[in-house]
Scaffold this motif. Structure first.
Motif, mmCIF file in Angstrom:
data_model
loop_
_atom_site.group_PDB
_atom_site.id
_atom_site.type_symbol
_atom_site.label_atom_id
_atom_site.label_comp_id
_atom_site.label_asym_id
_atom_site.label_seq_id
_atom_site.Cartn_x
_atom_site.Cartn_y
_atom_site.Cartn_z
ATOM 1 N N ARG A 58 11.036 40.747 -85.175
ATOM 2 C CA ARG A 58 11.123 41.114 -86.582
ATOM 3 C C ARG A 58 9.957 42.045 -86.908
ATOM 4 N NH1 ARG A 58 12.223 35.473 -87.796
ATOM 5 N NH2 ARG A 58 14.307 35.002 -87.017
ATOM 6 N N GLY B 46 18.583 33.151 -76.619
ATOM 7 C CA GLY B 46 19.326 32.225 -77.461
ATOM 8 C C GLY B 46 20.608 32.910 -77.920
ATOM 9 N N MET B 47 21.395 32.204 -78.707
ATOM 10 C CA MET B 47 22.606 32.790 -79.298
ATOM 11 C C MET B 47 22.766 32.219 -80.691
ATOM 12 S SD MET B 47 26.592 32.175 -78.295
ATOM 13 C CE MET B 47 26.663 30.732 -79.388
ATOM 14 N N GLY B 48 23.167 33.058 -81.634
ATOM 15 C CA GLY B 48 23.428 32.562 -82.985
ATOM 16 C C GLY B 48 24.873 32.090 -83.111
ATOM 17 N N ARG C 155 14.229 44.841 -87.708
ATOM 18 C CA ARG C 155 13.889 44.292 -86.397
ATOM 19 C C ARG C 155 13.893 45.394 -85.348
ATOM 20 N NH1 ARG C 155 16.840 39.125 -85.790
ATOM 21 N NH2 ARG C 155 16.744 38.058 -87.794
ATOM 22 N N GLY D 112 13.318 34.582 -80.053
ATOM 23 C CA GLY D 112 12.851 33.699 -81.127
ATOM 24 C C GLY D 112 13.686 32.417 -81.124
ATOM 25 N N GLY D 113 13.831 31.826 -82.283
ATOM 26 C CA GLY D 113 14.672 30.636 -82.414
ATOM 27 C C GLY D 113 14.081 29.424 -81.713
ATOM 28 N N SER D 114 14.964 28.514 -81.322
ATOM 29 C CA SER D 114 14.532 27.236 -80.744
ATOM 30 C C SER D 114 13.988 27.376 -79.337
ATOM 31 C CB SER D 114 15.715 26.274 -80.682
ATOM 32 O OG SER D 114 16.381 26.253 -81.906
ATOM 33 N N LEU D 115 14.222 28.528 -78.727
ATOM 34 C CA LEU D 115 13.845 28.690 -77.322
ATOM 35 C C LEU D 115 12.405 28.289 -77.046
ATOM 36 C CD1 LEU D 115 14.719 29.972 -74.510
ATOM 37 C CD2 LEU D 115 13.135 31.731 -75.249
ATOM 38 N N ASN E 210 8.350 36.600 -84.327
ATOM 39 C CA ASN E 210 8.658 35.932 -83.057
ATOM 40 C C ASN E 210 7.409 35.823 -82.185
ATOM 41 O OD1 ASN E 210 11.345 35.477 -83.634
ATOM 42 N ND2 ASN E 210 12.082 37.323 -82.585
ATOM 43 N N TRP F 228 11.959 24.769 -76.637
ATOM 44 C CA TRP F 228 12.538 24.267 -75.383
ATOM 45 C C TRP F 228 11.697 24.608 -74.160
ATOM 46 C CZ3 TRP F 228 17.740 26.354 -77.439
ATOM 47 C CH2 TRP F 228 18.294 25.420 -78.309
ATOM 48 N N LYS G 151 21.229 38.842 -90.492
ATOM 49 C CA LYS G 151 20.374 37.661 -90.600
ATOM 50 C C LYS G 151 18.977 38.129 -90.986
ATOM 51 C CE LYS G 151 18.692 33.733 -87.952
ATOM 52 N NZ LYS G 151 18.588 33.072 -86.654
ATOM 53 N N ASP H 10 13.744 40.697 -78.802
ATOM 54 C CA ASP H 10 13.805 41.261 -80.151
ATOM 55 C C ASP H 10 12.629 40.732 -80.961
ATOM 56 O OD1 ASP H 10 14.780 38.642 -80.521
ATOM 57 O OD2 ASP H 10 16.139 39.247 -82.134
ATOM 58 N N ALA I 286 19.826 38.658 -78.915
ATOM 59 C CA ALA I 286 18.760 39.583 -79.320
ATOM 60 C C ALA I 286 18.982 39.900 -80.807
ATOM 61 C CB ALA I 286 18.759 40.825 -78.434
ATOM 62 N N ASN J 205 27.099 26.116 -82.782
ATOM 63 C CA ASN J 205 27.334 27.185 -81.802
ATOM 64 C C ASN J 205 28.586 26.950 -80.957
ATOM 65 O OD1 ASN J 205 25.028 28.782 -82.398
ATOM 66 N ND2 ASN J 205 23.759 27.234 -81.407
ATOM 67 N N HIS K 262 25.683 36.341 -81.870
ATOM 68 C CA HIS K 262 24.695 37.404 -81.618
ATOM 69 C C HIS K 262 23.699 36.968 -80.550
ATOM 70 C CE1 HIS K 262 21.717 35.468 -84.465
ATOM 71 N NE2 HIS K 262 20.853 36.081 -83.694
HETATM 72 O O1 LIG Z 1 15.911 36.724 -84.635
HETATM 73 C C1 LIG Z 1 16.477 35.730 -85.038
HETATM 74 O O2 LIG Z 1 17.000 35.645 -86.146
HETATM 75 C C2 LIG Z 1 16.530 34.536 -84.136
HETATM 76 O O3 LIG Z 1 15.553 34.649 -83.165
HETATM 77 C C3 LIG Z 1 17.894 34.379 -83.509
HETATM 78 O O4 LIG Z 1 18.297 35.506 -82.809
HETATM 79 C C4 LIG Z 1 17.937 33.158 -82.637
HETATM 80 O O5 LIG Z 1 17.380 33.389 -81.382
HETATM 81 C C5 LIG Z 1 19.359 32.705 -82.463
HETATM 82 O O6 LIG Z 1 19.953 32.649 -83.728
HETATM 83 C C6 LIG Z 1 19.401 31.364 -81.779
HETATM 84 O O7 LIG Z 1 18.678 30.456 -82.533
HETATM 85 P P1 LIG Z 1 18.503 28.959 -82.091
HETATM 86 O O8 LIG Z 1 18.079 28.996 -80.652
HETATM 87 O O9 LIG Z 1 17.469 28.423 -82.998
HETATM 88 O O10 LIG Z 1 19.848 28.327 -82.241
#
Ligand SMILES: O=C(O)[C@H](O)[C@@H](O)[C@H](O)[C@H](O)COP(=O)(O)O
Length: 254
Positions: A79, A154-156, A191, A47-50, A89, A53, A186, A77, A162, A214, A160
């Motif tokens: 939700r 991605g990474m939070g 999930r 999920g996220g910004s990926l 996602n 991109w 989060k 992963d 996945a 990050n 984190h």
């Molecule tokens: O399930 C989630 O809550 C998000 O998908 C989360 O895991 C996201 O992938 C990362 O936090 C990176 O988010 P960004 O790429 O937006 O920085």
């Protein structure tokens, strides 16, 4: 900037736009290689910004050159919400990516959103087992876990990946392929997620991270410091290759 570290190939870009350009070429090149070698390309999304991109991949030249019919798409992963829910996602990926490519609908492996978190994790694992049985994908000879061609992660800011969060017992899961969490720090709390043995059986992992929030976690993950309590992102250590796509804000403390 591009360097090789023990932790993979590290690339730092001036802007998110440049990340998107590079990620499109990287993904298209891998697609070409795996389709040529095995007739299919198994890709795991996050999920996220990926998803944003991946936007250059659905533009010329790649929209026309990639053999989309050979793609099989999964989620690292998801939700546990209906597929049309804003938190899904699947919805994020469908709206921003999948609806723009000619991929056969039965090659898109979304979760069963009629099930509980536990049921959905079991169901997804069963789905993967069928795909292994039908030779759509293989098990890693080394680990015995399914081996995906490419995971786009991605990474939070907490490190984190996945839905494997720092300090959570799921980080240590080493039997299941897919598991569930009901207390995600989060939101939303419920999930399903691939486990580390599956993530680390991958042939290729792209870690795509942008933004100053990050920088701290990346410093810990990629810097030279020693620490005994590892962030989840530090446990990403695939059989294959890791490629980092960072913007200069995320890389500012490296
Ligand atoms: O399930 C989630 O809550 C998000 O998908 C989360 O895991 C996201 O992938 C990362 O936090 C990176 O988010 P960004 O790429 O937006 O920085």
């Amino acid at each position: 900037m591009e360097t090789e570290k023990g932790k993979g190939k590290l690339q730092v870009f001036e802007s998110e736009e440049e990340i998107s350009v590079s990620l499109a070429k990287y993904t298209a090149d891998l697609s070409e290689k795996f389709v040529r070698e095995s007739g299919a390309f198994t890709v795991v999304l996050s999920g996220g910004s990926l998803i944003d991109w991946l936007r250059k991949l659905v533009e010329p030249p790649y929209i026309d050159s990639v053999d989309w019919a050979k793609w099989h798409v999964f989620w690292v992963d998801e939700r546990v919400v209906p597929k049309d829910h804003p938190d899904s996602n699947y919805k994020l990926a469908y709206d921003g990516f999948l609806s723009k490519i000619p991929i056969p609908p039965d090659h898109v492996y979304a979760i069963n959103d009629a099930l509980s978190a536990e049921g959905a994790a079991d169901d997804y694992e069963t789905c993967l087992k069928h795909l292994v049985k039908n030779n759509v994908m293989n098990l890693s000879v080394a680990s015995g876990f399914p081996k995906f061609d490419l995971m786009l992660l991605g990474m939070g800011p907490d490190g984190h990946v996945a839905s494997l969060f720092p300090g959570h017992p799921l980080v240590k899961e080493n039997q299941r392929w897919v598991t569930f969490i009901k207390d995600s720090p989060k939101p939303p709390p419920e999930r399903i997620t691939f486990t580390f043995p599956v993530i680390n059986s991958s042939a290729n992992i792209a870690l795509v991270v942008a933004g100053a929030s990050n920088a701290g976690a990346l410093h810990k993950a990629l810097g030279n410091g020693q620490s005994s309590d590892l962030l989840p992102v530090q446990l990403v250590s695939p059989e294959g290759e890791t490629t980092w796509f960072l913007d200069k804000e995320a890389a500012s403390k490296l």
